[in-house]
Design a protein around this motif. Structure first.
Motif, PDB file in Angstrom:
ATOM      1  N   ASP A  15      -8.152  17.651 -21.893  1.00 26.86           N
ATOM      2  CA  ASP A  15      -8.052  17.895 -23.332  1.00 26.86           C
ATOM      3  C   ASP A  15      -9.407  17.744 -24.006  1.00 26.86           C
ATOM      4  N   THR A  16     -10.123  16.676 -23.683  1.00 25.32           N
ATOM      5  CA  THR A  16     -11.428  16.429 -24.307  1.00 25.32           C
ATOM      6  C   THR A  16     -12.408  17.553 -24.003  1.00 25.32           C
ATOM      7  N   ALA A  17     -12.489  17.957 -22.728  1.00 24.35           N
ATOM      8  CA  ALA A  17     -13.445  18.992 -22.332  1.00 24.35           C
ATOM      9  C   ALA A  17     -13.120  20.335 -22.975  1.00 24.35           C
ATOM     10  N   MET A  18     -11.829  20.698 -23.033  1.00 26.75           N
ATOM     11  CA  MET A  18     -11.463  22.017 -23.539  1.00 26.75           C
ATOM     12  C   MET A  18     -11.478  22.079 -25.061  1.00 26.75           C
ATOM     13  N   VAL A  19     -10.987  21.052 -25.723  1.00 28.03           N
ATOM     14  CA  VAL A  19     -11.022  21.034 -27.192  1.00 28.03           C
ATOM     15  C   VAL A  19     -12.464  20.937 -27.680  1.00 28.03           C
ATOM     16  N   GLY A  20     -13.315  20.203 -26.926  1.00 31.29           N
ATOM     17  CA  GLY A  20     -14.726  20.097 -27.291  1.00 31.29           C
ATOM     18  C   GLY A  20     -15.427  21.442 -27.303  1.00 31.29           C
ATOM     19  N   ARG A  21     -14.962  22.380 -26.504  1.00 33.97           N
ATOM     20  CA  ARG A  21     -15.542  23.726 -26.485  1.00 33.97           C
ATOM     21  C   ARG A  21     -15.014  24.592 -27.633  1.00 33.97           C
ATOM     22  N   PHE A  22     -13.930  24.152 -28.265  1.00 33.33           N
ATOM     23  CA  PHE A  22     -13.362  24.928 -29.375  1.00 33.33           C
ATOM     24  C   PHE A  22     -14.090  24.630 -30.686  1.00 33.33           C
ATOM     25  N   ALA A  37       0.834  -1.210   0.000  1.00 30.35           N
ATOM     26  CA  ALA A  37       0.000   0.000   0.000  1.00 30.35           C
ATOM     27  C   ALA A  37       0.867   1.258   0.000  1.00 30.35           C
ATOM     28  N   GLY A  38       1.994   1.210   0.737  1.00 25.73           N
ATOM     29  CA  GLY A  38       2.886   2.367   0.803  1.00 25.73           C
ATOM     30  C   GLY A  38       3.476   2.737  -0.543  1.00 25.73           C
ATOM     31  N   LEU A  39       3.676   1.739  -1.415  1.00 23.53           N
ATOM     32  CA  LEU A  39       4.182   2.009  -2.762  1.00 23.53           C
ATOM     33  C   LEU A  39       3.048   2.237  -3.761  1.00 23.53           C
ATOM     34  N   ALA A  40       1.873   1.663  -3.489  1.00 26.15           N
ATOM     35  CA  ALA A  40       0.773   1.706  -4.458  1.00 26.15           C
ATOM     36  C   ALA A  40       0.069   3.056  -4.500  1.00 26.15           C
ATOM     37  N   TRP A  41      -0.108   3.712  -3.324  1.00 31.16           N
ATOM     38  CA  TRP A  41      -0.933   4.930  -3.347  1.00 31.16           C
ATOM     39  C   TRP A  41      -0.305   6.069  -4.174  1.00 31.16           C
ATOM     40  N   PRO A  42       1.029   6.268  -4.152  1.00 26.27           N
ATOM     41  CA  PRO A  42       1.562   7.315  -5.038  1.00 26.27           C
ATOM     42  C   PRO A  42       1.377   6.968  -6.524  1.00 26.27           C
ATOM     43  N   VAL A  43       1.505   5.672  -6.853  1.00 24.34           N
ATOM     44  CA  VAL A  43       1.300   5.251  -8.240  1.00 24.34           C
ATOM     45  C   VAL A  43      -0.138   5.526  -8.658  1.00 24.34           C
ATOM     46  N   LEU A  44      -1.087   5.229  -7.756  1.00 23.18           N
ATOM     47  CA  LEU A  44      -2.507   5.450  -8.049  1.00 23.18           C
ATOM     48  C   LEU A  44      -2.794   6.927  -8.321  1.00 23.18           C
ATOM     49  N   ILE A  45      -2.278   7.790  -7.477  1.00 17.34           N
ATOM     50  CA  ILE A  45      -2.514   9.225  -7.667  1.00 17.34           C
ATOM     51  C   ILE A  45      -1.892   9.698  -8.983  1.00 17.34           C
ATOM     52  N   GLY A  46      -0.696   9.208  -9.282  1.00 16.86           N
ATOM     53  CA  GLY A  46      -0.052   9.569 -10.544  1.00 16.86           C
ATOM     54  C   GLY A  46      -0.851   9.095 -11.751  1.00 16.86           C
ATOM     55  N   GLN A  47      -1.393   7.873 -11.683  1.00 16.88           N
ATOM     56  CA  GLN A  47      -2.197   7.342 -12.784  1.00 16.88           C
ATOM     57  C   GLN A  47      -3.479   8.147 -12.975  1.00 16.88           C
ATOM     58  N   LEU A  48      -4.100   8.547 -11.867  1.00 18.16           N
ATOM     59  CA  LEU A  48      -5.315   9.367 -11.961  1.00 18.16           C
ATOM     60  C   LEU A  48      -4.998  10.730 -12.572  1.00 18.16           C
ATOM     61  N   ALA A  49      -3.810  11.257 -12.275  1.00 22.24           N
ATOM     62  CA  ALA A  49      -3.391  12.526 -12.885  1.00 22.24           C
ATOM     63  C   ALA A  49      -3.258  12.375 -14.399  1.00 22.24           C
ATOM     64  N   ILE A  50      -2.747  11.217 -14.834  1.00 17.54           N
ATOM     65  CA  ILE A  50      -2.613  10.963 -16.279  1.00 17.54           C
ATOM     66  C   ILE A  50      -3.987  10.895 -16.934  1.00 17.54           C
ATOM     67  N   ILE A  51      -4.944  10.218 -16.278  1.00 16.40           N
ATOM     68  CA  ILE A  51      -6.309  10.158 -16.807  1.00 16.40           C
ATOM     69  C   ILE A  51      -6.882  11.562 -16.932  1.00 16.40           C
ATOM     70  N   ALA A  52      -6.593  12.398 -15.932  1.00 13.33           N
ATOM     71  CA  ALA A  52      -7.119  13.769 -15.931  1.00 13.33           C
ATOM     72  C   ALA A  52      -6.617  14.563 -17.138  1.00 13.33           C
ATOM     73  N   PHE A  53      -5.397  14.252 -17.618  1.00 18.81           N
ATOM     74  CA  PHE A  53      -4.878  14.915 -18.816  1.00 18.81           C
ATOM     75  C   PHE A  53      -5.851  14.743 -19.984  1.00 18.81           C
ATOM     76  N   GLY A  54      -6.274  13.504 -20.205  1.00 16.19           N
ATOM     77  CA  GLY A  54      -7.184  13.223 -21.305  1.00 16.19           C
ATOM     78  C   GLY A  54      -8.540  13.875 -21.123  1.00 16.19           C
ATOM     79  N   VAL A  55      -9.028  13.867 -19.889  1.00 12.45           N
ATOM     80  CA  VAL A  55     -10.323  14.490 -19.601  1.00 12.45           C
ATOM     81  C   VAL A  55     -10.272  15.993 -19.888  1.00 12.45           C
TER      82      VAL A  55
END
Length: 453
Positions: free
Chosen positions: A29-36, A9-27
């Protein structure tokens, strides 16, 4: 057991937060480009599917550094880690050249999509910009593989969170043309991404030279040319790993393409189910990476029984959490779907698929953690074959047979998108059981002191 769970768990939680940050990149881009514009959004979707396939295949090869460095770290062979990192950077450079050509000249791939001329032009612009960021992305993958291998995932997480904080203002500046900049639309999102990727790569390399934890590796203390023996070892492990990632991605991509034939409402329901599954997937993925790190270190130190125990506890932890997630999804299914859409028809289409997702995720947790632990043992060829047979054969082939009722005998309740999701769930179950049994065989052989082959 609790001590192992605490370490994982001590090694997994930072990886999880980092992975969620990567997902947020796509979200974002999609939301902002969709408004363009709608055209730029379509170009983003088409371009992203091509880029992700290239990126995942190439970074999957470089991920081989993690189990190699992890075992060396456990064996306290620190200077060899530095040599492996230097070789991985050379390999990243070669792979970047290959990937650059695919991204900068994507016209053959776009012809397959039969996209309209306006969409094709915007997609080409998007991909050509991303091509210049690929070397940085691959260099950062070397950095993240090393930091995970030596049990320092927070060093990746911190940079990924920082990158996420830069993404929104850069997107605003480049997509919509703020502060006197021209409005670039979708290509502006790509330009923002490559600026961030190069920043991450440069900062990552600086961290490798400055922090005490990396000093024993002497990574940049002297120059070296590529060494074929070490390159071959990384490719022997990395190529099947990259291929297994591609199999996962393409199996899901083709499922979406087939489901699109059932209409936009069904496809929208599928997208909701897929997004829920992708978010849930981040937890077992993080546990798998953390468990793999600890198992590789134990193997390097010749603590074979400890490696087997860690593997067992990591997989059990991921499966137990997946069961908990499944109960939550089943209990809150209408509420979760309503958060995605107010459309009653889409909600109705998504309901049976999200029901399947609860069980799909359990099988997903078993297969991904087992696969990562096998990589810690530096075993990747047989797992890739298992993936190909299960995900392409049972998942896509079985899904096509059920979804389109090829034999004319399939009950209506198992046709359409549900048929594809049920077949995909069965494929993940087969892959998970197959990988777990193979892991048991490998770990028993290693523990008995025999060569794994």
């Amino acid at each position: 057991m609790f001590d192992d769970v605490r370490k994982i768990a001590g090694l997994a939680w930072p990886v999880l937060i980092g992975q969620l940050a990567i997902i947020a990149f796509g979200v974002i881009d999609t939301a902002m480009v969709g408004r363009f514009s709608a055209t730029d959004l379509a170009a983003l979707g088409l371009g992203s599917s091509i880029y992700i396939s290239v990126y995942i295949g190439l970074t999957g090869i470089l991920t081989a550094l993690q189990p190699i460095a992890g075992q060396l770290y456990g064996a306290a062979r620190y200077e060899e880690i530095g040599e492996e990192v230097r070789q991985a950077l050379w390999l990243a450079l070669a792979l970047a050249a290959l990937g650059f050509l695919v991204l900068y000249f994507p016209h053959p791939l776009l012809q397959l999509a039969r996209a309209p001329e306006a969409l094709r032009e915007r997609t080409v612009s998007y991909l050509q910009i991303l091509a210049f960021g690929l070397p940085a992305s691959l260099a950062f993958r070397v950095y993240s593989s090393l930091t995970n291998a030596v049990g320092q995932p927070r060093l990746v997480m911190i940079l990924q969170i920082g990158a996420l904080m830069l993404k929104v203002p850069l997107n605003l500046l480049l997509i919509f043309g703020k502060l006197g900049m021209p409005a670039l639309g979708g290509p502006g999102a790509a330009l923002a991404s490559i600026l961030i990727n190069w920043t991450l790569a440069v900062v990552g390399m600086v961290v490798l030279t400055k922090l005490d934890v990396f000093q024993p590796f002497a990574i940049f203390r002297h120059f070296c040319w590529p060494v074929w023996r070490r390159q071959a070892a990384q490719l022997k492990l990395g190529v099947p790993m990259g291929l297994s990632y591609l199999i996962e991605v393409t199996s899901y991509t083709f499922m979406a393409l087939f489901i699109a034939r059932f209409g936009t409402t069904t496809l929208a329901g599928h997208q909701i189910a897929g997004n829920i599954g992708a978010v849930l997937y981040m937890t077992p993925l993080s546990i798998g990476i953390a468990t793999s790190t600890l198992v590789a270190q134990a193997l390097g130190a010749h603590r074979y029984e400890a490696a087997r125990t860690l593997a067992r506890h990591g997989i059990a932890m991921a499966v137990a959490i997946a069961c908990g997630y499944g109960v939550i999804v089943l209990a809150l299914r209408p509420v979760i779907i309503a958060g995605y859409t107010p459309n009653a028809q889409v909600l109705q289409a998504a309901m049976p698929l999200v029901l399947i997702v609860a069980f799909y995720h359990l099988c997903d947790a078993l297969q991904i953690t087992s696969a990562f632990v096998l990589r810690a043992y530096r075993v990747a060829v047989v797992p890739t074959l298992i993936y190909a047979i299960a995900l392409w054969g049972v998942g896509l082939g079985g899904g096509y047979a059920l979804g389109f009722d090829l034999g004319g005998w399939v009950p209506e309740s198992l046709t359409g998108a549900r048929g594809f999701w049920l077949a995909n769930t069965a494929s993940l179950l087969i892959a998970g059981v197959g990988l777990a049994l193979y892991l048991r065989s490998i770990s028993t052989r290693i523990g008995a002191g025999r060569h794994s082959g």
